[in-house]
Write a protein that holds these residues in place. Sequence first.
Motif, PDB file in Angstrom:
ATOM      1  N   GLU A  19     -68.618   7.653-111.844  1.00 20.30           N
ATOM      2  CA  GLU A  19     -69.726   8.579-112.056  1.00 20.30           C
ATOM      3  C   GLU A  19     -69.930   8.851-113.542  1.00 20.30           C
ATOM      4  OE1 GLU A  19     -69.235  12.267-110.009  1.00 20.30           O
ATOM      5  OE2 GLU A  19     -70.722  13.277-111.268  1.00 20.30           O
ATOM      6  N   VAL A  20     -68.842   9.151-114.258  1.00 18.32           N
ATOM      7  CA  VAL A  20     -68.954   9.453-115.686  1.00 18.32           C
ATOM      8  C   VAL A  20     -69.386   8.219-116.464  1.00 18.32           C
ATOM      9  CG1 VAL A  20     -67.621  10.149-117.731  1.00 18.32           C
ATOM     10  CG2 VAL A  20     -67.261  11.331-115.563  1.00 18.32           C
ATOM     11  N   ALA A  21     -68.859   7.053-116.088  1.00 16.84           N
ATOM     12  CA  ALA A  21     -69.225   5.820-116.790  1.00 16.84           C
ATOM     13  C   ALA A  21     -70.722   5.540-116.638  1.00 16.84           C
ATOM     14  CB  ALA A  21     -68.402   4.658-116.250  1.00 16.84           C
ATOM     15  N   ASN A  22     -71.252   5.771-115.431  1.00 14.81           N
ATOM     16  CA  ASN A  22     -72.690   5.553-115.204  1.00 14.81           C
ATOM     17  C   ASN A  22     -73.543   6.521-116.015  1.00 14.81           C
ATOM     18  OD1 ASN A  22     -72.352   3.391-113.423  1.00 14.81           O
ATOM     19  ND2 ASN A  22     -72.102   4.744-111.656  1.00 14.81           N
ATOM     20  N   ARG A  23     -73.094   7.767-116.120  1.00 12.24           N
ATOM     21  CA  ARG A  23     -73.864   8.784-116.858  1.00 12.24           C
ATOM     22  C   ARG A  23     -73.889   8.493-118.363  1.00 12.24           C
ATOM     23  NH1 ARG A  23     -71.871  14.588-115.656  1.00 12.24           N
ATOM     24  NH2 ARG A  23     -73.669  15.057-116.994  1.00 12.24           N
ATOM     25  N   LEU A  24     -72.843   7.814-118.820  1.00 13.67           N
ATOM     26  CA  LEU A  24     -72.754   7.533-120.257  1.00 13.67           C
ATOM     27  C   LEU A  24     -73.599   6.349-120.696  1.00 13.67           C
ATOM     28  CD1 LEU A  24     -68.942   8.102-120.887  1.00 13.67           C
ATOM     29  CD2 LEU A  24     -70.820   9.473-121.787  1.00 13.67           C
ATOM     30  N   LYS A  25     -74.108   5.585-119.740  1.00 15.09           N
ATOM     31  CA  LYS A  25     -74.926   4.421-120.093  1.00 15.09           C
ATOM     32  C   LYS A  25     -76.194   4.852-120.809  1.00 15.09           C
ATOM     33  CE  LYS A  25     -73.409   1.345-116.357  1.00 15.09           C
ATOM     34  NZ  LYS A  25     -73.839   0.615-115.143  1.00 15.09           N
ATOM     35  N   ASP A  26     -76.474   4.194-121.916  1.00 16.89           N
ATOM     36  CA  ASP A  26     -77.693   4.445-122.695  1.00 16.89           C
ATOM     37  C   ASP A  26     -77.832   5.902-123.159  1.00 16.89           C
ATOM     38  OD1 ASP A  26     -78.384   1.771-122.220  1.00 16.89           O
ATOM     39  OD2 ASP A  26     -79.354   2.299-120.304  1.00 16.89           O
ATOM     40  N   SER A  27     -76.747   6.662-123.256  1.00 15.71           N
ATOM     41  CA  SER A  27     -76.821   8.056-123.734  1.00 15.71           C
ATOM     42  C   SER A  27     -76.608   8.088-125.249  1.00 15.71           C
ATOM     43  CB  SER A  27     -75.763   8.916-123.032  1.00 15.71           C
ATOM     44  OG  SER A  27     -74.465   8.422-123.308  1.00 15.71           O
ATOM     45  N   ASP A  28     -77.262   9.068-125.900  1.00 13.85           N
ATOM     46  CA  ASP A  28     -77.064   9.202-127.341  1.00 13.85           C
ATOM     47  C   ASP A  28     -75.765   9.973-127.627  1.00 13.85           C
ATOM     48  OD1 ASP A  28     -79.612  11.840-127.570  1.00 13.85           O
ATOM     49  OD2 ASP A  28     -77.620  11.819-126.658  1.00 13.85           O
ATOM     50  N   ALA A  29     -75.466  10.192-128.918  1.00 14.11           N
ATOM     51  CA  ALA A  29     -74.185  10.793-129.310  1.00 14.11           C
ATOM     52  C   ALA A  29     -74.004  12.184-128.719  1.00 14.11           C
ATOM     53  CB  ALA A  29     -74.085  10.866-130.833  1.00 14.11           C
ATOM     54  N   LEU A  30     -75.056  13.018-128.815  1.00 16.81           N
ATOM     55  CA  LEU A  30     -74.934  14.390-128.327  1.00 16.81           C
ATOM     56  C   LEU A  30     -74.760  14.424-126.817  1.00 16.81           C
ATOM     57  CD1 LEU A  30     -74.975  17.396-128.911  1.00 16.81           C
ATOM     58  CD2 LEU A  30     -77.480  17.357-128.768  1.00 16.81           C
ATOM     59  N   SER A  31     -75.565  13.599-126.114  1.00 16.58           N
ATOM     60  CA  SER A  31     -75.473  13.581-124.654  1.00 16.58           C
ATOM     61  C   SER A  31     -74.121  13.069-124.202  1.00 16.58           C
ATOM     62  CB  SER A  31     -76.588  12.693-124.077  1.00 16.58           C
ATOM     63  OG  SER A  31     -77.864  13.206-124.409  1.00 16.58           O
ATOM     64  N   ALA A  32     -73.626  12.023-124.866  1.00 12.76           N
ATOM     65  CA  ALA A  32     -72.322  11.463-124.501  1.00 12.76           C
ATOM     66  C   ALA A  32     -71.225  12.504-124.701  1.00 12.76           C
ATOM     67  CB  ALA A  32     -72.045  10.225-125.338  1.00 12.76           C
ATOM     68  N   LYS A  33     -71.269  13.216-125.815  1.00 14.10           N
ATOM     69  CA  LYS A  33     -70.266  14.247-126.074  1.00 14.10           C
ATOM     70  C   LYS A  33     -70.313  15.331-125.015  1.00 14.10           C
ATOM     71  CE  LYS A  33     -68.718  17.531-129.584  1.00 14.10           C
ATOM     72  NZ  LYS A  33     -68.974  18.084-130.920  1.00 14.10           N
ATOM     73  N   ASN A  34     -71.534  15.764-124.633  1.00  9.33           N
ATOM     74  CA  ASN A  34     -71.681  16.815-123.625  1.00  9.33           C
ATOM     75  C   ASN A  34     -71.182  16.354-122.263  1.00  9.33           C
ATOM     76  OD1 ASN A  34     -72.739  18.631-125.461  1.00  9.33           O
ATOM     77  ND2 ASN A  34     -74.869  18.033-125.063  1.00  9.33           N
ATOM     78  N   ILE A  35     -71.461  15.082-121.910  1.00 13.08           N
ATOM     79  CA  ILE A  35     -71.011  14.549-120.620  1.00 13.08           C
ATOM     80  C   ILE A  35     -69.487  14.563-120.545  1.00 13.08           C
ATOM     81  CG2 ILE A  35     -70.883  12.429-119.228  1.00 13.08           C
ATOM     82  CD1 ILE A  35     -73.732  11.778-120.272  1.00 13.08           C
ATOM     83  N   ILE A  36     -68.847  14.129-121.632  1.00 11.60           N
ATOM     84  CA  ILE A  36     -67.375  14.104-121.647  1.00 11.60           C
ATOM     85  C   ILE A  36     -66.819  15.525-121.654  1.00 11.60           C
ATOM     86  CG2 ILE A  36     -65.351  13.381-122.962  1.00 11.60           C
ATOM     87  CD1 ILE A  36     -67.019  11.025-123.981  1.00 11.60           C
ATOM     88  N   ASN A  37     -67.464  16.417-122.395  1.00  7.61           N
ATOM     89  CA  ASN A  37     -67.029  17.822-122.414  1.00  7.61           C
ATOM     90  C   ASN A  37     -67.105  18.434-121.020  1.00  7.61           C
ATOM     91  OD1 ASN A  37     -66.061  18.705-124.886  1.00  7.61           O
ATOM     92  ND2 ASN A  37     -68.095  18.942-125.767  1.00  7.61           N
ATOM     93  N   ASP A  38     -68.226  18.172-120.312  1.00  8.06           N
ATOM     94  CA  ASP A  38     -68.394  18.723-118.949  1.00  8.06           C
ATOM     95  C   ASP A  38     -67.320  18.181-118.022  1.00  8.06           C
ATOM     96  OD1 ASP A  38     -72.052  18.655-119.107  1.00  8.06           O
ATOM     97  OD2 ASP A  38     -70.584  20.137-119.799  1.00  8.06           O
ATOM     98  N   ALA A  39     -67.041  16.891-118.157  1.00 11.02           N
ATOM     99  CA  ALA A  39     -66.024  16.272-117.300  1.00 11.02           C
ATOM    100  C   ALA A  39     -64.650  16.880-117.596  1.00 11.02           C
ATOM    101  CB  ALA A  39     -65.991  14.766-117.521  1.00 11.02           C
ATOM    102  N   ALA A  40     -64.367  17.144-118.876  1.00  2.00           N
ATOM    103  CA  ALA A  40     -63.082  17.740-119.260  1.00  2.00           C
ATOM    104  C   ALA A  40     -62.949  19.148-118.703  1.00  2.00           C
ATOM    105  CB  ALA A  40     -62.949  17.757-120.777  1.00  2.00           C
ATOM    106  N   LYS A  41     -64.023  19.942-118.786  1.00  2.00           N
ATOM    107  CA  LYS A  41     -63.998  21.306-118.248  1.00  2.00           C
ATOM    108  C   LYS A  41     -63.785  21.292-116.738  1.00  2.00           C
ATOM    109  CE  LYS A  41     -66.875  23.411-121.850  1.00  2.00           C
ATOM    110  NZ  LYS A  41     -68.171  24.044-122.160  1.00  2.00           N
ATOM    111  N   GLU A  42     -64.422  20.314-116.080  1.00  2.00           N
ATOM    112  CA  GLU A  42     -64.255  20.213-114.631  1.00  2.00           C
ATOM    113  C   GLU A  42     -62.797  19.920-114.272  1.00  2.00           C
ATOM    114  OE1 GLU A  42     -67.084  17.588-112.876  1.00  2.00           O
ATOM    115  OE2 GLU A  42     -66.099  17.571-110.921  1.00  2.00           O
ATOM    116  N   LEU A  43     -62.176  19.047-115.035  1.00  2.00           N
ATOM    117  CA  LEU A  43     -60.759  18.742-114.802  1.00  2.00           C
ATOM    118  C   LEU A  43     -59.883  19.968-115.064  1.00  2.00           C
ATOM    119  CD1 LEU A  43     -60.468  15.225-116.448  1.00  2.00           C
ATOM    120  CD2 LEU A  43     -60.321  15.742-114.011  1.00  2.00           C
ATOM    121  N   ILE A  44     -60.202  20.693-116.143  1.00  2.00           N
ATOM    122  CA  ILE A  44     -59.422  21.897-116.488  1.00  2.00           C
ATOM    123  C   ILE A  44     -59.576  22.950-115.405  1.00  2.00           C
ATOM    124  CG2 ILE A  44     -59.240  23.821-118.135  1.00  2.00           C
ATOM    125  CD1 ILE A  44     -60.056  21.787-120.313  1.00  2.00           C
ATOM    126  N   ASN A  45     -60.830  23.181-114.979  1.00  2.00           N
ATOM    127  CA  ASN A  45     -61.075  24.180-113.939  1.00  2.00           C
ATOM    128  C   ASN A  45     -60.436  23.779-112.623  1.00  2.00           C
ATOM    129  OD1 ASN A  45     -62.546  25.724-115.750  1.00  2.00           O
ATOM    130  ND2 ASN A  45     -64.510  24.787-115.196  1.00  2.00           N
TER     131      ASN A  45
END
Length: 427
Positions: free
Chosen positions: A388-414
Amino acid sequence: MSIVLPSGSVERFKAVGKYSTPNRRPIEPVGRYFLAHASRTLRGHTWSEFEKLEAEKNVKQIETNEDEDLGDEEQSEELLDHDPREWKTADLYAVLGLSHLRYKANEDQIRRAHRKQVLKHHPDKKSASGGLEHDSFFKIIQKAFEIMLDPIKRKQYDSVDTLKDPQPPSAKSKYDFFEVWTPIFESESRFSTKQPVPLLGKPDASKEEVDKFYNFWGKFDSWKTFEFKDEDVPDDTANRDHKRYIERKNIAARKKFKQEDNKRVIELVERAYAEDPRIKKFKEEAKKAKAAKKWDKEADSRKAAEEAAAKKAAEEAAAKKAAEEAASAKADSKKAKEAAKAAKKKNKRNIRAAAKDNDYFGDSSKQAEIDSDLELIIEKFDDVKLGEVANRLKDSDALSAKNIINDAAKELINGGSLQASYLKYFN
């Protein structure tokens, strides 16, 4: 004189025994009165002469007893030959025979010591006895007496009288800390403007007592003055400029001596603090207490990590079981498994590449931290989340990619799968 016995007493008298045989024994006179009589007789003294001699003897004995605290200090030949013009360089306490008392000598002791030295070194007495080689020493005695009886001048002299002060041992020598440093601080305490001065204490002193001691000495305020070392200002007023020059020079010298002495005390206290076994003990105790507190504080975090690990293990076990069941249900289980594995690797590469392709989100200086965080996050993803995360990162710019990874990290932490403290860049 006749004795008249009562009537009829003779008739009533009756002897009860016989007299013993007499013995002849020599008898000698003894006692202080006989000795006094013998002394007068042998020396031919009259009563008045004898009493006068005894009185002089008693006076001398009383004076000797009164001066017992002064001792019998003898001045060295070097001191006796000291130039009276250079009296400031002489040991003035030794001049009066008070080296053993020094600053502890009271006014009465100083007066008695002066009288004793005068009787011994007065020029008239030296002249009568034929010894004139040390007449100049009498001038130094008078100068020392003058200094010691003037409270201000004596304080000035005591400021620089450190000849007999105990000194610390060499830095690397082995010694008993309290045996060496206690007399050093007791000696230095006499210069404190604040009294009483806290004592160094014993090995079993509390931390509060030790802290109080070093806090006091860390702010030590000395009353030391250094006027005694002043260069004498000429009495003549003919050359006022020269007189003012000497005065300015003396003021500058006093300031320098004061700074040097303050530095000496600071270094003394710092060394004692560094070598104090109690300080070392307190630091070890504080370190252990801090470690215990940290251990207790992290107990909840450890428990959460253990629960997350157990959950992960359970999920992995369930996933493995499901994969095995799915594999067994398909004829081409091996091919499907390899395909899933390849897809997982690919997804991991794509996620890692997201940071690199986007120039590490503009923080290239933090490349190592980003790569480390991505590895931690990727390892926590299951296959579904990874894809899911790999698909979301396709063709994303720097800010979007950072936010996607941040969201995924928060989800893991929560979700308890990842500890926030493990991440250095993403949060």
